[in-house]
Write a protein that holds these residues in place. Structure first.
Motif, PDB file in Angstrom:
ATOM      1  N   PRO A   1     -79.782 -42.306  24.873  1.00 33.76           N
ATOM      2  CA  PRO A   1     -80.353 -41.025  25.301  1.00 33.76           C
ATOM      3  C   PRO A   1     -80.064 -39.855  24.382  1.00 33.76           C
ATOM      4  CG  PRO A   1     -78.522 -41.639  26.716  1.00 33.76           C
ATOM      5  CD  PRO A   1     -78.793 -42.822  25.833  1.00 33.76           C
ATOM      6  N   TYR A   2     -79.222 -40.056  23.378  1.00 33.84           N
ATOM      7  CA  TYR A   2     -78.974 -38.969  22.422  1.00 33.84           C
ATOM      8  C   TYR A   2     -78.676 -39.562  21.051  1.00 33.84           C
ATOM      9  CZ  TYR A   2     -74.117 -40.128  23.647  1.00 33.84           C
ATOM     10  OH  TYR A   2     -72.934 -40.791  23.872  1.00 33.84           O
ATOM     11  N   GLU A   3     -78.847 -38.720  20.052  1.00 35.82           N
ATOM     12  CA  GLU A   3     -78.516 -39.060  18.669  1.00 35.82           C
ATOM     13  C   GLU A   3     -77.796 -37.889  18.032  1.00 35.82           C
ATOM     14  OE1 GLU A   3     -78.695 -41.766  17.040  1.00 35.82           O
ATOM     15  OE2 GLU A   3     -80.065 -43.008  18.242  1.00 35.82           O
ATOM     16  N   PRO A   4     -76.818 -38.172  17.152  1.00 38.74           N
ATOM     17  CA  PRO A   4     -76.332 -39.502  16.798  1.00 38.74           C
ATOM     18  C   PRO A   4     -75.674 -40.168  18.002  1.00 38.74           C
ATOM     19  CG  PRO A   4     -74.880 -37.824  15.920  1.00 38.74           C
ATOM     20  CD  PRO A   4     -76.056 -37.104  16.468  1.00 38.74           C
ATOM     21  N   SER A   5     -75.564 -41.483  17.960  1.00 43.16           N
ATOM     22  CA  SER A   5     -75.054 -42.228  19.101  1.00 43.16           C
ATOM     23  C   SER A   5     -73.989 -43.219  18.649  1.00 43.16           C
ATOM     24  CB  SER A   5     -76.189 -42.979  19.799  1.00 43.16           C
ATOM     25  OG  SER A   5     -75.695 -43.797  20.849  1.00 43.16           O
ATOM     26  N   GLN A   6     -73.006 -43.434  19.498  1.00 43.33           N
ATOM     27  CA  GLN A   6     -71.988 -44.439  19.216  1.00 43.33           C
ATOM     28  C   GLN A   6     -72.324 -45.782  19.837  1.00 43.33           C
ATOM     29  OE1 GLN A   6     -71.812 -41.900  21.354  1.00 43.33           O
ATOM     30  NE2 GLN A   6     -69.967 -41.974  22.632  1.00 43.33           N
ATOM     31  N   TYR A   7     -73.534 -45.889  20.419  1.00 40.65           N
ATOM     32  CA  TYR A   7     -73.929 -47.127  21.095  1.00 40.65           C
ATOM     33  C   TYR A   7     -74.809 -47.992  20.203  1.00 40.65           C
ATOM     34  CZ  TYR A   7     -72.042 -44.898  25.233  1.00 40.65           C
ATOM     35  OH  TYR A   7     -71.198 -44.289  26.121  1.00 40.65           O
ATOM     36  N   ASP A   8     -74.509 -49.290  20.172  1.00 36.28           N
ATOM     37  CA  ASP A   8     -75.294 -50.232  19.383  1.00 36.28           C
ATOM     38  C   ASP A   8     -76.682 -50.374  19.972  1.00 36.28           C
ATOM     39  OD1 ASP A   8     -76.140 -53.365  19.091  1.00 36.28           O
ATOM     40  OD2 ASP A   8     -75.104 -52.626  17.293  1.00 36.28           O
ATOM     41  N   ALA A   9     -77.711 -50.355  19.111  1.00 32.26           N
ATOM     42  CA  ALA A   9     -79.091 -50.368  19.575  1.00 32.26           C
ATOM     43  C   ALA A   9     -79.467 -51.663  20.281  1.00 32.26           C
ATOM     44  CB  ALA A   9     -80.035 -50.128  18.395  1.00 32.26           C
TER      45      ALA A   9
END
Length: 343
Positions: A177-185
């Protein structure tokens, strides 16, 4: 006798010419060409759920085909052949009816330029062949990578005939839901705890006087806040997770930093009423990065340093938020807090 035959021949010839002239309107003057080279140059599409994504120039329109061509998505299915109704059903999305300029003075003025329409999540440009994925849906009901996901065909036609681009792949990434993101795509799992700031300039430690670089940024949504509308809060914490009054960044252009409204301070935080996504469109304004792709926070503080020189410090973060709601961006100083007072 010869004269009669000759006369009848001339009459028949004239009647034949007239008959041909009267019927020629039923003979098509031309037939559209549909070249063999019309096809899709992109064979696999991997949008991120929750974001409006357009794949332009996805199709090769060819130099030998008569334009315009017509494109139609057909036979959307799972890899096992089952119908993918989740991609063809209609859902509400916001569509721009007016031009966003960045000069809008209220959320009401922004929303007056948008309307809710019902679209399939997955659509195609009728004459361009561009593939579009609307900013709706999540991985609770849409298949995402690493699953094999979906297949679909595209019917390409004009009056000269039709052909099919078959077995194109749709493999969405999970929503971030946001960028930059710490979540793997692909997995949706966090690969790190926090994010770095976009830039840090001339921030000195309160105790050591050394330059500070150990700063983390957290972006989170207040899921318990069910109030209508959207807000953005900006906050700062010291190394003990105690709030730092954000007004200490006294030279920040609070009104000109975020395209939000009713800017105010609540406790130690700066608060804006905003419309999402942020940025609303990819368009360069004073509130965004130069390419218009991200909004920008720029916290500033000027102080008189050693020797009477002006010391100008900045702390920045470039970001995009794609999901409506009440969000907060928080800076945390992991070593020591910055110095705000004059030397």
């Amino acid at each position: 006798m010869n004269i009669v035959i000759k006369y009848n021949f001339i009459i028949a010839l004239i009647l034949g010419v007239l008959s041909f002239s009267s019927c020629k309107s039923f003979i098509p003057e031309s037939i559209d060409a549909l070249g063999e080279d019309v096809n899709y140059v992109i064979k696999e599409f991997s949008p991120t759920l929750g974001r409006k994504t357009i794949y332009e120039n996805a199709a090769n329109l060819s130099n030998t085909s008569t334009l315009p061509l017509s494109f139609k998505i057909v036979n959307v299915r799972g890899v096992d052949g089952s119908p993918a109704n989740e991609l063809t059903d209609k859902f509400p999305v916001k569509v721009w009816k007016g031009n966003y300029t960045g000069d809008e003075k209220s959320i009401e003025e922004i929303e007056a330029k948008r309307e809710v329409e019902y679209h399939s999540i997955f659509e195609i440009g009728k004459n361009s062949g561009n593939i579009m994925f609307w900013d709706y849906g999540n991985s609770n009901w849409i298949k995402t990578q690493p699953d094999s996901c979906y297949l679909f065909d595209v019917e390409i036609s004009n009056s000269g005939g039709r052909k099919y681009a078959r077995n194109l792949r749709l493999k969405p990434f999970k929503e971030r839901p946001y960028e930059p993101s710490q979540y793997d795509a692909s997995t949706g799992l966090a690969t790190r705890a926090a994010l770095p700031p976009a830039y840090v300039s001339n921030l000195l430690g309160e105790k050591t006087g050394d330059f500070i670089f150990d700063i983390e940024v957290y972006v989170f949504k207040d899921v318990e806040n069910k109030a209508p509308g959207g807000t953005l809060k900006i906050s700062v914490l010291d190394s003990m997770n105690n709030p730092i009054d954000i007004k200490k960044f006294k030279d920040t252009d609070w009104k000109g930093m975020i395209h939000g409204f009713n800017q105010r301070f609540e406790g130690e935080k700066a608060v804006y009423d905003v419309a999402y996504p942020m940025p609303l469109v990819k368009y360069s304004t004073k509130y965004t990065t130069s390419d218009g792709g991200r909004a920008r926070i720029n916290l500033r503080n000027n102080r008189i340093g050693f020797g009477g020189f002006l010391s100008q410090s900045q702390l920045g973060f470039d970001f995009a938020i794609y999901e409506e709601g009440h969000w907060e961006i928080q800076f945390r100083f992991r070593g020591e807090s910055p110095k705000f007072d004059n030397d």
